[in-house]
Design a protein around this motif. Structure first.
Motif, short mmCIF file in Angstrom:
data_model
loop_
_atom_site.label_atom_id
_atom_site.label_comp_id
_atom_site.label_asym_id
_atom_site.label_seq_id
_atom_site.Cartn_x
_atom_site.Cartn_y
_atom_site.Cartn_z
N ALA A 295 0.98 -1.23 0.15
CA ALA A 295 0.09 0.07 -0.06
C ALA A 295 1.10 1.25 -0.22
N ALA B 118 1.58 2.23 -3.24
CA ALA B 118 0.80 2.74 -4.71
C ALA B 118 0.41 2.37 -5.94
N PRO B 119 0.28 0.98 -5.87
CA PRO B 119 1.35 0.44 -7.55
C PRO B 119 -0.20 0.76 -8.24
N ARG B 120 -0.30 1.59 -9.33
CA ARG B 120 -1.08 1.64 -10.86
C ARG B 120 -0.69 0.77 -11.63
N ASP B 121 -1.86 0.73 -12.56
CA ASP B 121 -2.12 0.43 -13.80
C ASP B 121 -0.79 1.39 -14.77
N TYR C 56 7.54 -1.90 -11.28
CA TYR C 56 8.14 -1.84 -9.37
C TYR C 56 9.07 -3.08 -9.76
N ILE D 247 1.88 -6.58 -5.53
CA ILE D 247 2.03 -5.59 -6.72
C ILE D 247 0.77 -6.11 -7.93
N ALA E 228 -1.57 -7.56 -8.13
CA ALA E 228 -2.41 -7.70 -7.50
C ALA E 228 -3.75 -6.18 -8.59
N THR E 229 -3.18 -5.81 -9.26
CA THR E 229 -2.89 -3.97 -9.44
C THR E 229 -3.57 -4.55 -10.75
N PRO E 230 -3.88 -4.50 -11.76
CA PRO E 230 -3.70 -4.91 -12.85
C PRO E 230 -2.95 -4.01 -14.23
N ALA F 153 -0.12 -3.72 -13.54
CA ALA F 153 1.62 -3.15 -12.96
C ALA F 153 2.47 -4.22 -13.78
N ARG G 159 3.93 -10.29 -16.71
CA ARG G 159 4.18 -8.89 -16.25
C ARG G 159 5.41 -8.79 -14.95
#
Length: 331
Positions: free
Chosen positions: A18, A21-24, A28, A42, A44-46, A48, A73
């Motif tokens: 968290a 703050a991973p984003r599409d 990372y 990580i 789990a964030t589409p 990423a 990915r």
């Protein structure tokens, strides 16, 4: 829950990820891949993407199924995490959106008798996280008594370090010390413990493991590499498990986030602009429920920071602790 399932749950995992703050579309690095727990969170964030790094070939091989599931990915690389900037450069990456590090030995390594990390099992006195380099048996066979005492005192914070080093040197004159049981028995003869205390050999084993794997140097270099490769706004999330590691992370981030200089009585001191902004001034720790499920979480501390637009600082080239090469050649 089985032991196999537990090892896939990273300590402070949701909190550490968290903090990123991973984003599409973000890229990372999981700098200490292990069983892939942080990486799973990580991913789990589409959208990423993750570069997973581990010096342990077993961990990289164990992540093959997750890499397949991730559909391109996830890229796994066998390497020391201190080389994370070079690993990313080889992947064509010059800027990252986030880096997570879980510092220290993994539960998988501790639970494998063949790796020689723990006195809970009798195994070869190895302790290497990777597949190359000197073993703990090499250190106890070759290091001078004075150097052994320093290593055990500094890395193990063992107040009986001189007695332990003296006992090791005396024992190796009789026969080589090649197994974890042999070393644990030697230490237990000179370090007394009361019921409920940790095992007498705990601190000595920790010290040798840190030295053999050059863990503090690795951490220091990894933090410097993270500073170089994180994009402005990119985030760093570090979970550490003992005071030596946490002190390095705390000091590094404090120095890199410092603003101002001088005092009202002295001329202003020129100071480089802060390269990080702290995300938490006090480290996050595990909740009681997580500690109950995983006792290893008891000592965990999570610190995070966000990269600014300022240039990376010039890193210090000196280390105030024993170095493996120096110990093996006698100072």
């Amino acid at each position: 829950m089985s032991a196999a399932d537990q090892r896939h749950i990273p300590v402070l995992g949701p909190e550490a990820v968290a903090m990123l703050a991973p984003r599409d579309g973000g890229t990372y690095v999981d700098a200490t891949f292990g069983a892939g727990g942080y990486t799973r969170l990580i991913l789990a964030t589409p959208g990423a993407r993750v570069i997973g790094i581990d010096r342990d070939s077993t961990a990289i091989a164990g992540g093959a199924d997750l890499a397949t599931e991730a559909g391109g990915r996830l890229t796994l690389v066998e390497s020391r995490f201190s080389a994370l900037a070079d690993v990313c450069a080889a992947q064509g990456l010059t800027h990252l959106d986030g880096i997570v590090m879980d510092v220290g030995v993994s539960s998988m390594q501790l639970d494998s008798a063949a790796r020689g990390f723990s006195f809970r099992f009798d195994g070869p006195l190895d302790m290497r996280m990777g597949d190359s380099g000197p073993t703990a048996a090499d250190v106890v066979a070759q290091a001078a008594e004075r150097d052994l005492a320093d290593v055990i005192y500094i890395f193990g914070e063992e107040r009986h370090s001189r007695a332990v080093a003296r006992a090791i040197v005396a024992a190796r004159k009789e026969q080589p010390i090649t197994t974890t049981r042999e070393l644990a028995d030697i230490v237990a003869r000179v370090v007394r413990s009361k019921p409920g205390d940790i095992h007498p050999a705990t601190r000595t084993f920790q010290a040798l493991r840190i030295l053999v794997n050059e863990e503090l140097d690795e951490l220091q270099q990894a933090l410097v590499a993270a500073e170089r490769i994180l994009a402005p706004g990119g985030r760093l999330s570090v979970v550490s498990f003992h005071s030596l590691e946490d002190r390095i992370v705390k000091t590094f981030l404090a120095e890199r986030s410092k603003t101002g200089g001088g005092s009202r009585h002295l001329p202003e001191v020129a100071q480089q602009a802060p390269s990080f902004q702290l995300l938490n001034r006090k480290p996050a720790v595990a909740a009681a429920s997580e500690i109950d499920a995983n006792p290893r979480a008891r000592s965990a501390k999570l610190r995070g920071a966000e990269r600014t637009t300022a240039p990376a600082h010039v890193p210090s080239s000196s280390s105030p602790w024993p170095r493996l090469a120096d110990v093996l050649r006698g100072g």
